[in-house]
Write an enzyme that holds these catalytic residues in place. Structure first.
Site, short mmCIF file in Angstrom:
data_model
loop_
_atom_site.label_atom_id
_atom_site.label_comp_id
_atom_site.label_asym_id
_atom_site.label_seq_id
_atom_site.Cartn_x
_atom_site.Cartn_y
_atom_site.Cartn_z
N ASP A 213 34.20 27.95 43.74
CA ASP A 213 33.01 28.56 43.64
C ASP A 213 32.97 29.67 43.96
OD1 ASP A 213 30.29 27.91 45.04
OD2 ASP A 213 31.80 30.17 46.60
N GLU A 263 32.29 27.94 38.37
CA GLU A 263 31.02 28.52 39.19
C GLU A 263 30.82 29.86 38.34
OE1 GLU A 263 27.75 29.14 42.06
OE2 GLU A 263 29.55 29.78 42.53
#
Length: 532
Positions: A213, A263
């Site tokens: 993330d 990401e």
């Protein structure tokens, strides 16, 4: 049934991830086994046959760890504990194993930029006070101004609102997201050591990969200098130090045959590609494709740029139409502005769901035919639209930190409708009226449904020549039409023009997102797979 997948140290790695179809599971909203209104691991286990029949190769689970859920689980209190609302570590291990027996791998989500304010490290840091070793794990600073009443710098937030919060002893701590998500100090060796241990913990439990993330945010510039618009490098995005971190992580992953997907939101294609060098991350999300409007010229340019930026490092592209953070595809494609931008999300945007559904069906065939791997967010295979959540039920901090102007992300996180019957308990987010018509059990019996379109497409993709990683070549086509070929005579044509399009010569029609017209031409907002 596929043989169990290898896992653990010494496993023989392969390149499954270069062509995989990966399904994103937002556990809280996937399937509720115990009837308390919240999805759980037992619910996922009960739906593994559904996922196997759908034809996916792997499951990516958004954070299932112990969390106060201030930001949907992306505020992690303990990486080695499953949140009791979802189940237990033992159930997670069973889920990983049972999915593997069906030929489905597991990818877990790691959130390295920050932890929850309920994490033991942050609690200890608050108790220890200024200048303590415990505070060095985070970014604590004295404030500016005569009495320290001003934040230490002026960094913009990844959510709306402030990036610094002052504690009782007068110091401030950094949080690029919500105050409940204090940023970690990645210059500290203990932070690095802990995350490598967490990676090993999950690889040893059989996971095949890790989604990272906010992968470009971890490292911060020395001294935390003020943000100046347009000045490079950015003080907290894409710092060079990150590459040493991911090289270290890659060595851990290689011990287990594990893979990474990052990401990484970066406009600079050359900087983006650095994260995909052979000793760093395996893949990264293609967020430009995700946010691209339904426009033939823009889509073609995005596809070309994606393939060009991956080519120098030999990494496969990824293609994704939706995830737990963006407006659902059916709704987005039914709007006048069919791209996605957090900054322009508003309530009450007019939407033509019939148009959006037709385009979403075509986009499914487009994304599944492109070179590389593809990600499918839960509920996209059912054609679910974005839900408008009543104001008193919204949970997303993006809504509250915007002062209520941003509707937030809860609209794409509503629990899935499995049957046409009302759920046994009120779901944690309310299902809109009429959602029973999207139920998986109804769509399974309808050969023209979105679910059966995805099932057929994924089965063809898994077993047919020309799909997945490999070359592609653009074909001549009328304005507004995308046409390209893949190895083995596979051709994909997508018509975004205002009129029907002639098909190239072909031997057979493998699949179309909607019926061809009476003359055998491809209607507007329709896609087709051909074999030549």
């Amino acid at each position: 049934m596929a043989a169990p997948l290898p896992a653990g140290p010494g496993s023989v790695p392969d390149d499954w991830w270069r062509s995989a179809a990966i399904y994103q599971v937002y556990v809280r909203s996937f399937a509720d086994a115990d009837g308390d209104g919240t999805g759980d691991l037992a619910g996922v286990r009960s739906k593994l046959p559904y996922l196997a029949e759908l034809g996916v190769d792997a499951l990516w689970f958004t954070p299932w760890y112990l969390s106060p859920l201030a930001d949907g689980g992306y505020d992690v209190a303990d990486y080695r504990t499953i949140d009791p609302a979802f189940g237990t570590l033992g159930e997670a291990e069973k889920l990983i194993a049972e999915a593997g027996e069906l030929g489905i791998r597991t990818i877990v989500d790691i959130v390295p930029n920050h932890v929850s304010d309920q994490h033991v490290w942050f609690k200890e840091a608050l108790e220890a006070g200024p200048g303590s070793p415990e505070r060095e794990l985070f970014h604590f600073r004295p404030g500016r101004g005569e009495n320290g009443e001003l934040p230490p710098n002026d960094w913009p937030s990844q959510f709306a609102g402030e990036t610094w919060t002052r504690v009782a002893d007068g110091e401030w701590y950094l949080h690029l997201f919500a105050p409940e998500q204090p940023d970690l100090n990645w210059s500290h060796p203990e932070v690095r050591r802990e995350h490598e241990d967490v990676l090993r913990f999950w690889f040893e439990r059989g996971v095949a990969g890790v989604r990272i993330d906010s992968a470009a945010l971890l490292a911060k510039a020395d001294g935390l200098p003020d943000f100046v618009e347009g000045r490079d490098p950015h003080p907290y995005i894409d710092q060079d130090e990150l590459h040493d971190i991911y090289r270290s992580w890659r060595r851990v992953a290689d011990e287990y045959g594990g893979v990474f997907v990052g990401e990484v939101w970066l406009p600079d294609s050359e900087r983006f590609a650095r994260y995909l060098r052979p000793d760093e991350l395996h893949t990264a999300f293609n967020l430009n494709f995700l946010t691209c409007p339904w426009d033939a010229g823009l889509l073609r340019r995005t596809i070309e740029e994606t393939l060009e930026e991956h080519a120098p490092v030999g990494a496969p592209a990824t293609w994704v139409l939706a995830n737990h953070d963006v407006t659902r595809t059916v709704t987005r494609y039914g709007r006048e502005e069919s791209g996605f931008d957090f900054a322009v999300k508003t309530y009450g945007t007019p939407t033509d769901l019939a148009l959006g559904t037709r385009r979403a069906r075509a986009a499914a065939l487009l994304s599944l035919a492109l070179p590389g791997s593809v990600y499918l967010y839960q509920g996209e295979e059912l054609g679910l639209p974005e839900a408008e959540i009543p104001l008193d039920r919204i949970e997303d901090p993006m809504h509250f930190r915007s002062g209520g102007s941003d509707p937030g992300r809860d609209g794409c996180r509503v629990p899935l409708p499995w049957t046409a019957r009302p759920p046994a308990a009120e779901p944690w987010l309310p299902q809109p009226e009429g959602w029973a018509g999207y139920a998986a059990e109804l769509q399974a019996a309808d050969p023209t449904s979105m679910l059966n379109l995805y099932r057929t497409a994924l089965q063809l993709r898994r077993g047919g020549a020309g799909f997945g990683d490999g070359p592609m070549r653009w074909l001549p086509a009328a304005p507004g039409v995308l046409a390209f070929s893949r190895p083995g005579g596979l051709v994909c044509v997508v018509n975004l023009a205002g009129e029907s399009a002639e098909l190239p010569g072909h031997r057979t029609v493998l699949l179309s997102s909607g019926p061809l017209d009476g003359a055998g031409h491809l209607p507007q907002d329709t896609a087709v797979w051909l074999r030549t």
